[in-house]
Design an enzyme around this catalytic site. Structure first.
Site, short mmCIF file in Angstrom:
data_model
loop_
_atom_site.label_atom_id
_atom_site.label_comp_id
_atom_site.label_asym_id
_atom_site.label_seq_id
_atom_site.Cartn_x
_atom_site.Cartn_y
_atom_site.Cartn_z
N HIS A 154 0.96 -1.23 -0.01
CA HIS A 154 0.00 -0.09 0.06
C HIS A 154 0.94 1.15 -0.04
CE1 HIS A 154 -3.58 -2.51 1.85
NE2 HIS A 154 -3.34 -2.77 0.49
C1 FAD Z 1 -0.76 -7.54 -4.62
C2 FAD Z 1 -1.45 -6.46 -4.41
C3 FAD Z 1 -2.54 -6.51 -3.55
C4 FAD Z 1 -3.11 -5.32 -3.30
N1 FAD Z 1 -4.68 -5.45 -2.70
C5 FAD Z 1 -5.26 -4.27 -2.44
C6 FAD Z 1 -6.51 -4.31 -1.87
O1 FAD Z 1 -7.11 -5.41 -1.83
N2 FAD Z 1 -7.28 -3.22 -1.46
C7 FAD Z 1 -6.56 -1.88 -1.79
O2 FAD Z 1 -7.31 -0.80 -1.34
N3 FAD Z 1 -5.43 -1.90 -2.23
C8 FAD Z 1 -4.48 -3.04 -2.53
N4 FAD Z 1 -3.45 -2.94 -2.95
C9 FAD Z 1 -3.01 -1.62 -3.26
C10 FAD Z 1 -3.48 -0.79 -4.52
O3 FAD Z 1 -3.47 -1.58 -5.77
C11 FAD Z 1 -2.60 0.30 -4.98
O4 FAD Z 1 -2.92 1.34 -3.76
C12 FAD Z 1 -3.07 1.18 -6.20
O5 FAD Z 1 -2.94 0.01 -7.20
C13 FAD Z 1 -2.22 2.24 -6.46
O6 FAD Z 1 -2.49 2.73 -7.31
P1 FAD Z 1 -1.44 3.66 -8.53
O7 FAD Z 1 -2.32 4.09 -9.83
O8 FAD Z 1 -0.88 4.59 -7.81
O9 FAD Z 1 -0.42 2.60 -8.99
P2 FAD Z 1 -0.45 1.24 -9.71
O10 FAD Z 1 -2.00 0.80 -9.68
O11 FAD Z 1 0.55 0.46 -9.22
O12 FAD Z 1 -0.22 1.69 -11.22
C14 FAD Z 1 1.02 2.14 -11.88
C15 FAD Z 1 1.16 1.54 -13.29
O13 FAD Z 1 2.16 2.45 -14.01
C16 FAD Z 1 2.78 1.45 -14.60
N5 FAD Z 1 4.20 2.04 -14.81
C17 FAD Z 1 5.12 2.13 -13.88
N6 FAD Z 1 6.35 2.56 -14.26
C18 FAD Z 1 6.05 2.77 -15.78
C19 FAD Z 1 6.92 3.29 -16.72
N7 FAD Z 1 8.19 3.73 -16.51
N8 FAD Z 1 6.52 3.36 -17.96
C20 FAD Z 1 5.10 2.92 -18.12
N9 FAD Z 1 4.29 2.39 -17.30
C21 FAD Z 1 4.63 2.44 -16.09
C22 FAD Z 1 2.84 0.00 -13.96
O14 FAD Z 1 2.94 -1.09 -14.74
C23 FAD Z 1 1.29 0.11 -13.34
O15 FAD Z 1 0.61 -0.19 -14.38
C24 FAD Z 1 -2.68 -3.95 -3.46
C25 FAD Z 1 -1.55 -3.99 -4.29
C26 FAD Z 1 -1.13 -5.08 -4.57
C27 FAD Z 1 0.24 -4.82 -5.50
#
Ligand code: FAD
Length: 537
Positions: free
Chosen positions: A458
């Site tokens: 998280h």
């Molecule tokens: C296994 C797991 C279980 C979880 N379970 C829960 C849950 O049950 N409930 C909950 O509330 N939260 C959960 N979380 C946390 C939640 O998924 C995250 O808080 C959320 O996804 C964050 O969103 P974000 O958009 O900031 O990042 P992310 O969703 O991680 O998205 C970032 C994206 O950017 C892409 N990216 C990164 N670098 C680059 C680059 N240089 N070039 C192009 N693309 C790139 C990645 O591939 C990814 O698709 C979990 C996370 C994981 C990993």
């Protein structure tokens, strides 16, 4: 691609899919969403990704696909490597996660305001939580029923026997039963809201991006790694891809997640001056990018289900218990999450298995994740090189602060009470790797906690939303200080770890920042028209 103003969104994850969908509602914008992992076309997402019964992550479920994970390993205070799954596919973490959809505590937003963000009170954000969801809960001023993300709680019939037993055992130890764990500051145990329809996980890729794909001003580029943001002075003018080509843009919005967004900015010359110099880059602006890293951490209490109790068709995550410890009363800093299925095989790469030492002799365990929901220890992310494929150095710095060590003891002891109380206790063999003597004694418990600490996945806070003179990286609208044309709109901007799993907070942040962005642009255009219609210039 139609649209005259080109927007590049870097990272098609939980937040990025929302940003691309919302910004492309403005036909004047041409939105290119660039995602490092696969972009599954509508209807082509693999069944293992969609199956909401399991979390398809390394060492957790047979459906794990290494292509969908960055394979990150964190080192807390230089200790043993901790596997940290991070989604690498369209939908990001939201496409492979537990789909638990909890809101934080009201007190979280007092902290946001305290960082110098007066427009992020709990009243300000509530409409955006409502906007996200179609909650099966009865309609009221708290819940939305027309949003893209469907939220459901397991009915009594749907609860797996171990999940129902967890709720009963928690109540037997003194917890209140709460059906709606998303009612403001709910303390108690009950079925957890999950973003799913039946047993299908619904990510923001499906809920937000899919309906937007047919717009003439949207392009999604999967399997495309972004190396850095390209600047002209302090103005962002595009992004350089892994193959060296450049995508020009009028606006660059980074949504690569709280680990990879700061690494990308550092590679772009936005970060601490010494680190940018180490990377051999020219400094664009000196900002504390990558600092203030927050993460929930979890101590698993595990046991083998007795014969006949568990079957593979059961959901793993259905119930949770939220409470406050004496260390931080009213903060909702304690959470117990019941998991019905955890595969205990070691990861095979020298890092420890998820369930900790002593569990590798058995195949599957059930148990309770004892989670510190308001950690005060802060870590850091540092890019190691200019190569976007080389993962950054991540030090979550768990357990650094005394208050965290005190709180987690109480949370583990609460979990122990529940797992050793009937009916849950009667359905499980003896817990593995923990015993009553260890629980009873602070020093022994501290040692066990240190050995078992696992990431909650998280991450947040690495591009702190706060004024520049208060250590901020972005302003209240996600704009990176000292630059133009550059915004961050993902979990990185969340100032302080929310007292809940982070996905729903991230969705709310993305919805709100997208709205502010569209409004801000309209105001900027409006102001320009006023100027030209006013004084002759
Ligand atoms: C296994 C797991 C279980 C979880 N379970 C829960 C849950 O049950 N409930 C909950 O509330 N939260 C959960 N979380 C946390 C939640 O998924 C995250 O808080 C959320 O996804 C964050 O969103 P974000 O958009 O900031 O990042 P992310 O969703 O991680 O998205 C970032 C994206 O950017 C892409 N990216 C990164 N670098 C680059 C680059 N240089 N070039 C192009 N693309 C790139 C990645 O591939 C990814 O698709 C979990 C996370 C994981 C990993």
């Amino acid at each position: 691609l139609s649209g005259t103003s080109k927007v590049v969104v870097v990272g098609g994850g939980a937040a990025g899919c929302i940003i691309a969908a919302r910004l492309s509602e403005d036909p004047a914008r041409a939105v290119v969403l660039v995602e490092a992992g696969h972009d599954y076309a509508p209807g082509a997402t693999p069944a293992g990704v969609l199956d909401a019964r399991y979390v398809p992550m390394r060492g957790h479920a047979p459906e794990f696909d290494p292509d969908h994970d960055w394979g990150l390993v964190a080192h807390s205070r230089g200790g043993a490597g901790i596997n940290v799954p991070q989604g690498r596919l369209i939908g990001g973490g939201g496409a492979i996660n537990g789909a638990i959809s909890l809101r934080g505590a009201l007190a979280d937003y007092e902290e946001w305001v305290g960082f110098g963000n007066p427009n992020w009170t709990s009243d300000d954000v509530l409409p955006f939580f409502r906007k996200i969801e179609s909650d099966a809960a009865p309609g009221n001023e708290i819940h939305g029923q027309e949003g893209p993300i469907p939220l459901n709680r397991a009915t009594d019939e749907e609860l797996a026997p171990l999940q129902a037993a967890f709720i009963e055992s928690a109540v037997a130890t003194g917890a209140d039963y709460v059906w709606d764990l998303n009612s403001p500051d709910a303390h108690g145990v009950g079925p957890v809201p999950v973003a799913r329809i039946g047993d299908r996980r619904v990510s923001s890729a499906e809920a937000y991006l899919e309906p937007a794909r047919s717009r003439p001003n949207v392009e999604v580029r999967g399997d495309t790694l972004v190396r850095r943001v390209v600047f002209n002075g302090t103005r962002a003018v595009g992004v350089e891809l892994g193959d060296g080509s450049v995508l020009e843009a009028d606006e660059v919005i980074v949504t690569a997640g709280a680990i990879l967004t700061p690494a990308l900015l550092q590679r772009s010359g936005v970060g601490r001056a010494d680190l940018v110099a180490e990377l051999g880059q020219e400094l664009v602006v000196d900002l504390p990018v990558g600092e203030n890293l927050g993460d929930h951490f979890a101590i698993p209490l595990v046991a083998v289900p007795k014969p006949g109790v568990w079957s593979p068709d059961q959901f793993s995550l259905q119930a949770a218990y939220r409470f406050s410890t004496q260390a931080q009363p009213d903060s909702l800093d304690g959470q117990l999450t019941m998991f019905t299925y955890l595969n205990t095989r070691t990861t095979g790469d020298g890092t420890r298995g998820l369930a900790g030492e002593g569990t590798t002799a058995v195949e599957n365990v059930a148990g309770i994740g004892c989670v510190l929901n308001k950690p005060r220890s802060l870590g850091a992310v540092r890019a190691r090189s200019m190569d976007p494929a080389e993962l950054p150095d991540v030090d979550p710095n768990y357990l650094d602060q005394e208050i965290d060590r005190t709180a987690i003891r109480e949370i583990v002891r609460t979990g122990w009470k529940v797992i050793t109380t009937a009916p849950l206790a009667d359905m499980l063999e003896e817990p593995i790797g923990m015993d009553a003597a260890t629980i009873a004694e602070d020093a022994a418990l501290d040692a066990a906690i240190a050995e078992k600490t696992a990431s909650g996945y998280h991450f947040n806070g690495t591009c702190l939303m706060a004024p520049a003179d208060r250590g901020g990286v972005v302003d209240e609208q996600g704009k990176v200080h000292g630059t133009s044309g550059l915004w961050v709109m993902d979990a990185s901007v969340v100032p302080t770890t929310p007292a809940a799993n982070t996905m729903l907070t991230t969705y709310m942040v993305a919805e709100r920042l997208a709205t502010m962005h569209l409004q801000g642009a309209r105001e900027r255009v409006g102001a320009m028209q006023l100027d030209s219609a006013g004084e002759a210039r």
